[in-house]
Design a protein around this motif. Structure first.
Motif, PDB file in Angstrom:
ATOM      1  N   GLU A  81       0.850  -1.197   0.000  1.00 60.92           N
ATOM      2  CA  GLU A  81       0.000   0.000   0.000  1.00 60.92           C
ATOM      3  C   GLU A  81       0.881   1.240   0.000  1.00 60.92           C
ATOM      4  N   VAL A  82       0.784   2.013  -1.051  1.00 60.01           N
ATOM      5  CA  VAL A  82       1.560   3.264  -1.079  1.00 60.01           C
ATOM      6  C   VAL A  82       0.551   4.398  -1.118  1.00 60.01           C
ATOM      7  N   LEU A  87     -13.063  -6.089  -3.568  1.00 63.37           N
ATOM      8  CA  LEU A  87     -12.772  -6.192  -2.138  1.00 63.37           C
ATOM      9  C   LEU A  87     -11.271  -6.065  -1.879  1.00 63.37           C
ATOM     10  N   ASP A  88     -10.463  -6.520  -2.858  1.00 63.17           N
ATOM     11  CA  ASP A  88      -9.007  -6.369  -2.736  1.00 63.17           C
ATOM     12  C   ASP A  88      -8.600  -4.902  -2.797  1.00 63.17           C
ATOM     13  N   GLY A  89      -9.470  -4.082  -3.358  1.00 63.81           N
ATOM     14  CA  GLY A  89      -9.148  -2.657  -3.455  1.00 63.81           C
ATOM     15  C   GLY A  89      -8.861  -2.168  -4.860  1.00 63.81           C
ATOM     16  N   ALA A  90      -9.133  -2.994  -5.878  1.00 59.16           N
ATOM     17  CA  ALA A  90      -8.942  -2.511  -7.254  1.00 59.16           C
ATOM     18  C   ALA A  90      -9.863  -1.325  -7.485  1.00 59.16           C
ATOM     19  N   ASN A 128     -11.183   3.300  -4.542  1.00 62.13           N
ATOM     20  CA  ASN A 128     -12.235   2.354  -4.179  1.00 62.13           C
ATOM     21  C   ASN A 128     -12.266   2.217  -2.646  1.00 62.13           C
ATOM     22  N   PRO A 129     -13.383   2.548  -2.011  1.00 60.73           N
ATOM     23  CA  PRO A 129     -13.411   2.560  -0.546  1.00 60.73           C
ATOM     24  C   PRO A 129     -13.669   1.178   0.074  1.00 60.73           C
ATOM     25  N   MET A 130     -13.918   0.162  -0.756  1.00 64.03           N
ATOM     26  CA  MET A 130     -14.387  -1.115  -0.222  1.00 64.03           C
ATOM     27  C   MET A 130     -13.451  -1.727   0.800  1.00 64.03           C
ATOM     28  N   LYS A 131     -12.166  -1.697   0.462  1.00 60.86           N
ATOM     29  CA  LYS A 131     -11.207  -2.381   1.305  1.00 60.86           C
ATOM     30  C   LYS A 131     -11.253  -1.792   2.723  1.00 60.86           C
ATOM     31  N   GLU A 132     -11.272  -0.481   2.754  1.00 66.04           N
ATOM     32  CA  GLU A 132     -11.292   0.210   4.041  1.00 66.04           C
ATOM     33  C   GLU A 132     -12.626  -0.010   4.751  1.00 66.04           C
TER      34      GLU A 132
END
Lengths: 148, 654
Positions: free
Chosen positions: A4-5, A64-67, A140-144
């Motif tokens: 994560e950068v 869900l991975d954040g793509a 994409n806010p899903m991961k968070e």
């Protein structure tokens, strides 16, 4: 998982996953390469045999991975190498987009595009467009949100 | 999990100039499951292959990742490299860091390198779970189908037939011959076109290995390389061709005699409703055209149709119906040729506004001594003598509004016509030739161009303005000649347009039936523009001649022989190996719901009658993956492209 950068100073660079049909869009991406047509380096391509083989689970997983966006590339209607896989993809993606809305996920992050083996420019333009549109949407806010 | 080796190619400077190869190697070394990572200047070279083989031995590798060009380029190369070392050829995965990375991200070395690393990471995730696959074999049907009976199809069919294999030659017109049969002379040798073509047509007719299916069209194509099933519609000719002797008495007797526009003569002449396209037609059999036949249209033609009376052997049968023939072949060659762009689409050229504005193909019929005017060149509007003729080249070619590409035959064809006009009419007639660039690239073409240039013709470099048509049939246009920097007004009695070449009518439908691709211009797309010009994405289907793109006769014939040779590569085998990357069923998970049976486009899935569990027919399965995406039990598995592999790949980049 990739590193994560997330640096606040840096401009948001969307992560795009491409699931491209071997016979058309993947070859179109190859043609963009041999023609040296430049486009932003945000997409990571995974070669599949047919857009119809793309399980909606892959897309949920990527979200869900954040793509930040997902491109499914298939043959133009009528041109499927396997008769009608692209129509199957189209139906699946239409249904999936409906379901995603009810799950509170963002269907606009999914791009289903028909790009043939001779459309290198079209592929590059598509990536450019997805990058621009996704930048407008933000990460994409899903991961968070799911605390993953 | 497999022990994976990663091999990163510099591709000379193609990759290494943009991607920091050493950083990619260092990154790969840190990935789980990677036991060795190396780089080399040209991985596809012999030393590159040796490096891979040595590492397989030394490190006991189970699978290999090559990070280089597109797998569409070198997958077969590296499969055979690892196969040489005893590794199963399907234990290879490629990371495309050239076409998908270094070539498209020039000037951003940092991001390109990071992307290359991630692409390697993705490939490694897949390689961790690659398994050895065994190929199954199918019997090859050692016969071929050639679609299209122009010079390309004729040449391809003869080449295959001469090598001892049976060929079905399907042509939609009543005779083979195609466009070449309509030409008067050919450039640059000025050979009589039909004199060099008809012997080949006769060879086709006589050849014991060729079954000719004219006035027929491909309806449906099933199966795969080595074993295609093709349904061909034999359109009704309303004449029993087994009986017809080609005597022509029926055409003489026909009530529509000299009343039906003759397509072969570009509608400049007329024929009967019952006809052969031209005197040298192969087969020389008569066909009734249902659009103009009085009896077929109205059910009545006098007391009794005169053709019935005229035909002494009773070959005419107005009740004949279309017939569907099913044929089985191992390979297919497509040679469906081209059409001229209809100049009607370009108003400024005046086509259709004056009978004296014609296309080059129409002029071929006019100048041909067996054509509608028997070679006499006069004005088509009023039959008056001609004092001047103008050619306009690149009509719709090299034109952003129409076809961007060059037609490759227009310049030479117009120069040939200029020569023929002088030959027929002498030097009194003025000839103006308006061109964009003269492209005289072929053998003997430049010499021919110089020869014609030396004669008394005016060559103008430029594109004309809109053609004006006077009521007294005078034609005129303005042109800015860029050679002399002068704006000229040209008057002409006849204007010959040289239109763009476009794929022949029905190319799109045929592409869909065959599952082959078209380029943006509509011509069939070759597998590789340089190295596989006759192959298509559909294994076993080859292309030849102008259906692949505009070309002249020598190139067409060469490509047709090439395509025949490619097809023979298949037909000479008795068995072919199947691609083993197909579906299989985990019988522990399958509940026998049958969804896979419904979605399979190849009827390769069935439920076992006893167990109720789904099965895969390994010969029919094409590996499309429709069942894999549809199976609700996760019991359908794509060999070496499993859900587990794809999800792990997604996880790495998302």
């Amino acid at each position: 998982m990739s590193e994560e950068v997330e640096n606040a100073d840096e401009e948001f660079e969307p992560k795009i996953v491409g699931l491209l049909c071997n016979w058309c869009s993947y070859a179109g991406a190859d043609l963009a390469g041999t023609s040296r047509i430049q486009y932003p380096p945000n997409i990571r391509v995974i070669r599949v045999m047919c857009s119809g083989s793309v399980d909606p689970v892959y897309i949920n997983r990527a979200l869900l991975d954040g793509a930040d966006a997902i491109l499914i590339g298939g043959c133009h209607p009528g041109d499927c190498h396997y008769i009608d896989g692209n129509y199957k993809a189209r139906r699946k993606m239409a249904l999936l987009k409906n379901i995603l809305t009810t799950l509170g996920m963002e269907p606009d992050r999914i791009w289903l595009k028909w790009i043939s083996a001779s459309e290198g420019q079209e592929f590059a333009d598509t990536v450019q467009e997805i990058v621009e549109e996704t930048k407008k949407m933000g990460p994409n806010p899903m991961k968070e949100r799911w605390n993953l | 999990m497999n022990r994976v080796g990663v091999f990163v190619c510099h591709c000379g400077s193609n990759i290494a100039d943009v991607v920091d190869v050493e950083e990619v190697v260092a990154y790969a070394q840190g990935l789980d499951g990677v036991v060795v990572a190396k780089d080399y200047k040209y991985m596809c070279s012999d030393p590159g292959g040796k490096l891979i083989k040595d590492c397989i031995k030394e490190h006991g590798l189970d699978s290999v990742v090559v990070a280089s060009c597109s797998p569409r380029m070198h997958e077969p190369t590296f499969r055979s490299v690892i196969d040489d070392e005893g590794m199963n050829p399907y234990c290879l995965e490629m990371a495309n860091i050239r076409e998908h990375c270094s070539w498209v991200h020039k000037g951003d070395e940092e991001k390109a390198t990071k992307k290359a690393q991630e692409l390697v990471n993705v490939a490694v995730e897949k390689a961790l779970f690659l398994e050895s696959l065994e190929q199954s074999e199918i019997d090859v049907v050692q016969e071929a189908l050639v679609i299209g009976g122009g010079i390309a199809g004729i040449q391809a069919a003869l080449d295959i037939a001469d090598q001892g294999k049976k060929v079905y030659l399907v042509e939609r017109e009543p005779s083979i011959g195609g466009k070449m049969a309509q030409l008067d002379k050919t450039f640059p040798t000025l050979d009589c076109s039909s004199c060099i073509l008809t012997p080949k047509m006769m060879d086709v007719a006589r050849h014991p290995n060729i079954e000719l299916l004219t006035y027929s069209e491909v309806e449906e194509v099933d199966g795969a390389v080595g074993d295609f099933t093709v349904k061909v519609r034999k359109k009704s000719t309303y004449v029993d061709w087994n009986e017809c002797t080609g005597c022509g008495l029926c055409a003489e007797a026909c009530r529509m005699k000299d009343k039906v526009p003759d397509g072969f003569d570009m509608k400049l002449g007329d024929r009967s409703s019952i006809y052969t396209p031209f005197p040298q037609a192969v087969p020389l059999k008569y066909t009734i055209d249902p659009e103009s036949c009085i009896y077929l249209k109205t059910g009545k033609c006098g007391e009794e149709p005169p053709c019935l009376e005229a035909c002494e052997i009773g070959a005419i049968d107005h009740e004949q119906e279309d017939e569907i023939v099913e044929i089985n072949v191992g390979s297919i060659i497509v040679a469906t040729g081209y059409d001229l762009l209809d100049p009607d689409e370009l108003y400024e050229y005046g086509y259709g506004r004056s009978e004296d504005i014609i296309t080059n193909l129409e002029f071929e019929r006019i100048v041909d001594s067996s054509g509608p005017t028997e070679g006499k060149i006069t004005k088509l509007s009023d039959g008056e003598d001609i004092e001047s003729i103008s050619f306009i080249l690149c009509v719709g070619s090299r034109d952003e509004e129409k076809q961007t590409y060059c037609c490759r035959i227009g310049c030479m064809g117009a120069l040939k016509h200029a020569y023929l006009i002088k030959e027929h009419m002498g030097d009194e007639v003025d000839i103006n030739l308006c061109y964009t660039d003269i492209r005289s690239f072929g053998k003997g073409y430049e010499e021919f161009y110089r020869r014609i240039r030396g004669t008394d013709i005016t060559i103008l470099r430029g594109r004309p303005s809109e053609i004006k048509v006077d009521p007294d049939h005078k034609l005129s246009f303005n042109i800015f000649d860029t050679l002399t920097d002068k704006l000229l007004e040209i008057e002409s009695d006849m204007i010959i347009l040289v239109p763009a070449l476009v794929p022949s009518e029905g190319a799109e439908e045929l592409a869909r039936k065959l599952r082959i691709s078209q380029g943006t211009d509509g011509f069939f797309l070759e597998e590789h523009p340089k190295l596989k010009p006759m192959d298509t994405v559909k294994s076993g289907v080859f292309i030849a001649g102008c259906c692949q793109g505009p070309k002249d006769i020598p190139d067409t014939v060469a490509q047709a022989s090439g395509a025949a040779s490619r097809a023979m590569g298949i037909l000479n085998k008795s068995r072919l190996e199947n691609d083993p990357m197909i579906a299989w069923v985990d019988t522990d998970l399958c509940v026998g719901c049958g969804v896979c049976v419904d979605v399979c486009p190849y009827s390769a899935r069935e439920l076992n009658e006893v167990t109720g569990i789904a099965e895969v027919d390994e010969i029919l399965c094409a590996g499309c993956g429709a069942c894999i995406a549809a199976c609700p039990s996760n019991a359908c598995i794509h060999k070496n492209l499993t859900k587990k592999q794809i999800i792990r790949m997604i996880d790495e980049v998302a």
